[in-house]
Design a protein around this motif. Structure first.
Motif, PDB file in Angstrom:
ATOM      1  N   ALA A  38       0.811  -1.209   0.000  1.00 33.38           N
ATOM      2  CA  ALA A  38       0.000   0.000   0.000  1.00 33.38           C
ATOM      3  C   ALA A  38       0.852   1.271   0.000  1.00 33.38           C
ATOM      4  CB  ALA A  38      -0.925   0.008   1.212  1.00 33.38           C
ATOM      5  N   ALA A  39       2.065   1.193   0.565  1.00 31.27           N
ATOM      6  CA  ALA A  39       2.923   2.375   0.651  1.00 31.27           C
ATOM      7  C   ALA A  39       3.471   2.724  -0.733  1.00 31.27           C
ATOM      8  CB  ALA A  39       4.077   2.119   1.615  1.00 31.27           C
ATOM      9  N   PRO A  40       3.403   3.997  -1.099  1.00 29.56           N
ATOM     10  CA  PRO A  40       3.967   4.386  -2.399  1.00 29.56           C
ATOM     11  C   PRO A  40       5.487   4.259  -2.372  1.00 29.56           C
ATOM     12  CG  PRO A  40       3.292   6.323  -1.157  1.00 29.56           C
ATOM     13  CD  PRO A  40       2.839   5.124  -0.381  1.00 29.56           C
ATOM     14  N   ALA A  41       6.024   3.852  -3.484  1.00 28.86           N
ATOM     15  CA  ALA A  41       7.473   3.697  -3.583  1.00 28.86           C
ATOM     16  C   ALA A  41       8.123   5.074  -3.583  1.00 28.86           C
ATOM     17  CB  ALA A  41       7.834   2.949  -4.857  1.00 28.86           C
ATOM     18  N   GLU A  42       9.186   5.188  -2.829  1.00 27.58           N
ATOM     19  CA  GLU A  42       9.905   6.460  -2.784  1.00 27.58           C
ATOM     20  C   GLU A  42      10.668   6.645  -4.084  1.00 27.58           C
ATOM     21  OE1 GLU A  42      12.408   6.697   0.599  1.00 27.58           O
ATOM     22  OE2 GLU A  42      10.838   6.050   1.976  1.00 27.58           O
ATOM     23  N   PRO A  43      10.568   7.833  -4.679  1.00 28.78           N
ATOM     24  CA  PRO A  43      11.312   8.043  -5.918  1.00 28.78           C
ATOM     25  C   PRO A  43      12.814   8.020  -5.641  1.00 28.78           C
ATOM     26  CG  PRO A  43      10.328  10.090  -5.161  1.00 28.78           C
ATOM     27  CD  PRO A  43       9.820   8.994  -4.265  1.00 28.78           C
ATOM     28  N   VAL A  44      13.532   7.418  -6.540  1.00 28.26           N
ATOM     29  CA  VAL A  44      14.973   7.323  -6.391  1.00 28.26           C
ATOM     30  C   VAL A  44      15.582   8.637  -6.861  1.00 28.26           C
ATOM     31  CG1 VAL A  44      17.033   6.082  -7.136  1.00 28.26           C
ATOM     32  CG2 VAL A  44      14.892   4.852  -6.765  1.00 28.26           C
ATOM     33  N   ALA A  45      16.386   9.227  -6.004  1.00 26.93           N
ATOM     34  CA  ALA A  45      17.031  10.493  -6.352  1.00 26.93           C
ATOM     35  C   ALA A  45      18.104  10.233  -7.405  1.00 26.93           C
ATOM     36  CB  ALA A  45      17.666  11.112  -5.112  1.00 26.93           C
ATOM     37  N   PRO A  46      18.244  11.141  -8.350  1.00 32.84           N
ATOM     38  CA  PRO A  46      19.279  10.939  -9.365  1.00 32.84           C
ATOM     39  C   PRO A  46      20.671  11.013  -8.742  1.00 32.84           C
ATOM     40  CG  PRO A  46      18.313  13.122  -9.565  1.00 32.84           C
ATOM     41  CD  PRO A  46      17.521  12.387  -8.536  1.00 32.84           C
ATOM     42  N   ALA A  47      21.554  10.238  -9.276  1.00 34.04           N
ATOM     43  CA  ALA A  47      22.932  10.245  -8.782  1.00 34.04           C
ATOM     44  C   ALA A  47      23.575  11.586  -9.119  1.00 34.04           C
ATOM     45  CB  ALA A  47      23.714   9.113  -9.421  1.00 34.04           C
ATOM     46  N   GLU A  48      24.401  12.071  -8.195  1.00 38.69           N
ATOM     47  CA  GLU A  48      25.000  13.379  -8.380  1.00 38.69           C
ATOM     48  C   GLU A  48      26.388  13.306  -8.993  1.00 38.69           C
ATOM     49  OE1 GLU A  48      24.898  15.397  -4.670  1.00 38.69           O
ATOM     50  OE2 GLU A  48      22.754  15.203  -4.464  1.00 38.69           O
ATOM     51  N   SER A  49      26.966  12.128  -9.055  1.00 38.78           N
ATOM     52  CA  SER A  49      28.313  12.013  -9.589  1.00 38.78           C
ATOM     53  C   SER A  49      28.455  10.686 -10.313  1.00 38.78           C
ATOM     54  CB  SER A  49      29.333  12.084  -8.442  1.00 38.78           C
ATOM     55  OG  SER A  49      29.161  10.970  -7.590  1.00 38.78           O
ATOM     56  N   LEU A  50      29.546  10.554 -11.048  1.00 36.32           N
ATOM     57  CA  LEU A  50      29.813   9.303 -11.738  1.00 36.32           C
ATOM     58  C   LEU A  50      30.003   8.166 -10.751  1.00 36.32           C
ATOM     59  CD1 LEU A  50      30.266   7.756 -14.308  1.00 36.32           C
ATOM     60  CD2 LEU A  50      32.640   8.541 -14.323  1.00 36.32           C
ATOM     61  N   GLU A  51      30.628   8.462  -9.620  1.00 33.90           N
ATOM     62  CA  GLU A  51      30.800   7.429  -8.602  1.00 33.90           C
ATOM     63  C   GLU A  51      29.438   6.937  -8.100  1.00 33.90           C
ATOM     64  OE1 GLU A  51      32.306  10.371  -8.561  1.00 33.90           O
ATOM     65  OE2 GLU A  51      34.451  10.114  -8.160  1.00 33.90           O
ATOM     66  N   GLY A  52      28.509   7.882  -7.906  1.00 30.44           N
ATOM     67  CA  GLY A  52      27.169   7.511  -7.465  1.00 30.44           C
ATOM     68  C   GLY A  52      26.441   6.652  -8.489  1.00 30.44           C
ATOM     69  N   VAL A  53      26.617   6.982  -9.763  1.00 26.72           N
ATOM     70  CA  VAL A  53      26.006   6.186 -10.829  1.00 26.72           C
ATOM     71  C   VAL A  53      26.579   4.772 -10.809  1.00 26.72           C
ATOM     72  CG1 VAL A  53      25.800   5.917 -13.330  1.00 26.72           C
ATOM     73  CG2 VAL A  53      25.498   8.164 -12.286  1.00 26.72           C
ATOM     74  N   LEU A  54      27.886   4.657 -10.652  1.00 30.76           N
ATOM     75  CA  LEU A  54      28.514   3.333 -10.623  1.00 30.76           C
ATOM     76  C   LEU A  54      28.040   2.519  -9.425  1.00 30.76           C
ATOM     77  CD1 LEU A  54      32.137   4.303 -11.696  1.00 30.76           C
ATOM     78  CD2 LEU A  54      30.472   3.006 -13.028  1.00 30.76           C
ATOM     79  N   VAL A  55      27.954   3.151  -8.268  1.00 32.16           N
ATOM     80  CA  VAL A  55      27.488   2.442  -7.075  1.00 32.16           C
ATOM     81  C   VAL A  55      26.055   1.961  -7.280  1.00 32.16           C
ATOM     82  CG1 VAL A  55      26.855   2.738  -4.651  1.00 32.16           C
ATOM     83  CG2 VAL A  55      29.038   3.593  -5.477  1.00 32.16           C
ATOM     84  N   ARG A  56      25.203   2.818  -7.821  1.00 33.24           N
ATOM     85  CA  ARG A  56      23.815   2.416  -8.058  1.00 33.24           C
ATOM     86  C   ARG A  56      23.749   1.251  -9.044  1.00 33.24           C
ATOM     87  NH1 ARG A  56      19.256   6.595  -8.090  1.00 33.24           N
ATOM     88  NH2 ARG A  56      20.664   7.073  -6.440  1.00 33.24           N
ATOM     89  N   GLN A  57      24.598   1.262 -10.076  1.00 37.69           N
ATOM     90  CA  GLN A  57      24.601   0.170 -11.044  1.00 37.69           C
ATOM     91  C   GLN A  57      25.039  -1.147 -10.390  1.00 37.69           C
ATOM     92  OE1 GLN A  57      27.080   1.703 -14.183  1.00 37.69           O
ATOM     93  NE2 GLN A  57      25.337   2.495 -15.311  1.00 37.69           N
TER      94      GLN A  57
END
Length: 95
Positions: A38-57
């Motif tokens: 029932a709880a809405p999914a929290e939107p995922v914040a965009p990564a702020e750096s290339l390191e953040g993108v890599l970690v998310r991947q």
């Protein structure tokens, strides 16, 4: 014969006394699952750096840990080329 009767009676007592606890646990689990659905999914914040993108991947299993390490290695090399550290006083030149 008496031993089998006693063992059967003991097993029935264990199951009978555990049953309310199992039902409570099942009810709580069902309520938690319903609350999560029932709880809405929290939107995922965009990564702020290339390191953040890599970690998310890596977390999302889009890339392997080896690919992550290779990408970080290339990123560190690129950073060293773009922003070299200044020479420290007293350092001898290489060679």
């Amino acid at each position: 014969m008496l031993a089998i009767l006693v063992i059967t009676l003991m097993a029935a007592l264990v199951v009978g006394s555990s049953w309310p606890a199992i039902r409570d646990w099942k009810r709580a689990t069902d309520q938690d699952e319903a609350r999560e659905r029932a709880a809405p999914a929290e939107p995922v914040a965009p990564a702020e750096s290339l390191e953040g993108v890599l970690v998310r991947q890596v977390i999302d299993h889009e890339i392997t840990p080896r690919q992550y390490r290779n990408a970080m290695h290339r990123l560190a090399e690129r950073d060293a080329d773009r922003h070299p550290l200044p020479d420290l006083p007293g350092d001898a030149p290489p060679g």
